[in-house]
Write an enzyme that holds these catalytic residues in place. Structure first.
Site, mmCIF file in Angstrom:
data_model
loop_
_atom_site.group_PDB
_atom_site.id
_atom_site.type_symbol
_atom_site.label_atom_id
_atom_site.label_comp_id
_atom_site.label_asym_id
_atom_site.label_seq_id
_atom_site.Cartn_x
_atom_site.Cartn_y
_atom_site.Cartn_z
ATOM 1 N N ARG A 83 0.840 -1.194 0.000
ATOM 2 C CA ARG A 83 0.000 0.000 0.000
ATOM 3 C C ARG A 83 0.877 1.247 0.000
ATOM 4 O O ARG A 83 1.743 1.406 0.845
ATOM 5 C CB ARG A 83 -0.889 0.007 1.252
ATOM 6 C CG ARG A 83 -1.495 1.358 1.628
ATOM 7 C CD ARG A 83 -2.717 1.669 0.788
ATOM 8 N NE ARG A 83 -3.274 2.976 1.097
ATOM 9 C CZ ARG A 83 -4.274 3.189 1.951
ATOM 10 N NH1 ARG A 83 -4.796 2.179 2.605
ATOM 11 N NH2 ARG A 83 -4.732 4.405 2.153
ATOM 12 N N ARG A 92 -5.741 2.170 -4.212
ATOM 13 C CA ARG A 92 -4.906 1.446 -3.254
ATOM 14 C C ARG A 92 -5.045 -0.057 -3.399
ATOM 15 O O ARG A 92 -6.109 -0.576 -3.727
ATOM 16 C CB ARG A 92 -5.191 1.884 -1.826
ATOM 17 C CG ARG A 92 -6.560 1.631 -1.216
ATOM 18 C CD ARG A 92 -7.653 2.666 -1.454
ATOM 19 N NE ARG A 92 -7.334 4.051 -1.165
ATOM 20 C CZ ARG A 92 -7.599 4.662 -0.003
ATOM 21 N NH1 ARG A 92 -8.199 4.034 0.963
ATOM 22 N NH2 ARG A 92 -7.295 5.917 0.172
ATOM 23 N N ASP A 95 -6.877 -1.286 1.700
ATOM 24 C CA ASP A 95 -7.230 -0.339 2.758
ATOM 25 C C ASP A 95 -7.943 -1.127 3.842
ATOM 26 O O ASP A 95 -8.878 -1.880 3.556
ATOM 27 C CB ASP A 95 -8.157 0.740 2.186
ATOM 28 C CG ASP A 95 -8.514 1.813 3.202
ATOM 29 O OD1 ASP A 95 -7.609 2.273 3.928
ATOM 30 O OD2 ASP A 95 -9.693 2.190 3.272
ATOM 31 N N ASP A 97 -9.772 -0.422 7.380
ATOM 32 C CA ASP A 97 -10.252 0.581 8.330
ATOM 33 C C ASP A 97 -10.860 -0.107 9.541
ATOM 34 O O ASP A 97 -11.621 -1.065 9.404
ATOM 35 C CB ASP A 97 -11.292 1.483 7.665
ATOM 36 C CG ASP A 97 -10.666 2.429 6.645
ATOM 37 O OD1 ASP A 97 -9.451 2.707 6.751
ATOM 38 O OD2 ASP A 97 -11.392 2.883 5.754
HETATM 39 P P1 ADP Z 1 -8.741 6.481 4.273
HETATM 40 O O1 ADP Z 1 -8.968 5.082 4.735
HETATM 41 O O2 ADP Z 1 -9.655 7.473 4.953
HETATM 42 O O3 ADP Z 1 -8.764 6.633 2.791
HETATM 43 P P2 ADP Z 1 -6.004 6.100 5.159
HETATM 44 O O4 ADP Z 1 -6.255 4.637 5.078
HETATM 45 O O5 ADP Z 1 -4.832 6.645 4.397
HETATM 46 O O6 ADP Z 1 -7.272 6.932 4.702
HETATM 47 O O7 ADP Z 1 -5.884 6.462 6.705
HETATM 48 C C1 ADP Z 1 -5.374 7.711 7.114
HETATM 49 C C2 ADP Z 1 -5.203 7.758 8.635
HETATM 50 O O8 ADP Z 1 -6.457 7.564 9.266
HETATM 51 C C3 ADP Z 1 -4.311 6.700 9.253
HETATM 52 O O9 ADP Z 1 -3.016 7.174 9.374
HETATM 53 C C4 ADP Z 1 -4.947 6.451 10.626
HETATM 54 O O10 ADP Z 1 -4.107 6.840 11.700
HETATM 55 C C5 ADP Z 1 -6.176 7.303 10.615
HETATM 56 N N1 ADP Z 1 -7.343 6.690 11.233
HETATM 57 C C6 ADP Z 1 -8.132 7.298 12.149
HETATM 58 N N2 ADP Z 1 -9.134 6.520 12.524
HETATM 59 C C7 ADP Z 1 -8.994 5.355 11.836
HETATM 60 C C8 ADP Z 1 -9.757 4.151 11.803
HETATM 61 N N3 ADP Z 1 -10.864 3.996 12.557
HETATM 62 N N4 ADP Z 1 -9.326 3.172 10.977
HETATM 63 C C9 ADP Z 1 -8.243 3.337 10.196
HETATM 64 N N5 ADP Z 1 -7.462 4.465 10.189
HETATM 65 C C10 ADP Z 1 -7.857 5.467 10.998
HETATM 66 MG MG MG Z 2 -7.864 3.558 5.644
#
Ligand code: ADP
Ligand code: MG
Length: 159
Positions: A83, A92, A95, A97
């Site tokens: 990634r 990507r 991802d 989350d």
């Molecule tokens: P997105 O998933 O929103 O496209 P990213 O995967 O690049 O963006 O994540 C960016 C930042 O979001 C990470 O560095 C992380 O610290 C933060 N973040 C905050 N809350 C969460 C969550 N619940 N899950 C995953 N990442 C999170």
């Molecule tokens: Mg993310």
């Protein structure tokens, strides 16, 4: 042990196999066990349209990890899938989350739970509803009702 929900997404380098592989890897995380997974879904990109469609899924993980430790493990899996972080909403390979961690509410600099955008994304609500039909999102209500508000978003289950 706590039940955590993880949202998976990929739109680069064989997205379906990226997501399937990641589901196996979630099951092998330390002190954790995959207890449910949704089907795979195809969704239109959000925020930056000029990129391939996404493959999404949601997993339920029974875990003894602390939420910050779990986020760290998820980020290590993203890195193992090559990634790259270029710009917001960029395409990507993987991802991951952290959507929900039991009924905890967390607002750290690096971790916000429930995930702040999950309640308005059909590609999260649809697979989440498949594996936990009656579940609520703390502070937001039932996923089923929230889905009604996402009717314009294109998400389809991959047969
Ligand atoms: P997105 O998933 O929103 O496209 P990213 O995967 O690049 O963006 O994540 C960016 C930042 O979001 C990470 O560095 C992380 O610290 C933060 N973040 C905050 N809350 C969460 C969550 N619940 N899950 C995953 N990442 C999170
Ligand atoms: Mg993310």
């Amino acid at each position: 042990m706590t039940i955590a929900y993880i949202g998976l997404g990929s739109n680069l380098t064989e997205p379906q196999s990226q997501v399937e592989r990641a589901l196996g890897e979630l099951d092998r995380l330390p002190h954790s066990r995959l207890i449910a997974r949704s089907s795979l879904y195809r969704s239109a990109p959000v925020g930056y349209a000029a990129q391939p469609a996404f493959v999404n899924a949601v997993a339920a993980l029974d875990t003894a990890l602390a939420p910050q430790e779990l986020l760290h493990q998820l980020q290590a899996l993203e890195a193992a899938h090559q990634r790259a972080r270029t710009f917001p909403n960029a395409p990507r390979t993987l991802d991951l989350d952290l959507l929900l961690f039991g009924d905890e509410r967390i607002a750290d600099a690096a971790l916000v739970v429930p995930h702040p955008r999950m309640h308005e994304r059909a590609f999260v609500l649809e697979p989440r509803t498949e594996i936990a039909p009656a579940a609520e999102i703390p502070g937001r209500g039932r996923a089923q009702a929230l889905l009604e508000g996402c009717r314009g978003q294109k998400v389809e289950r991959i047969p």
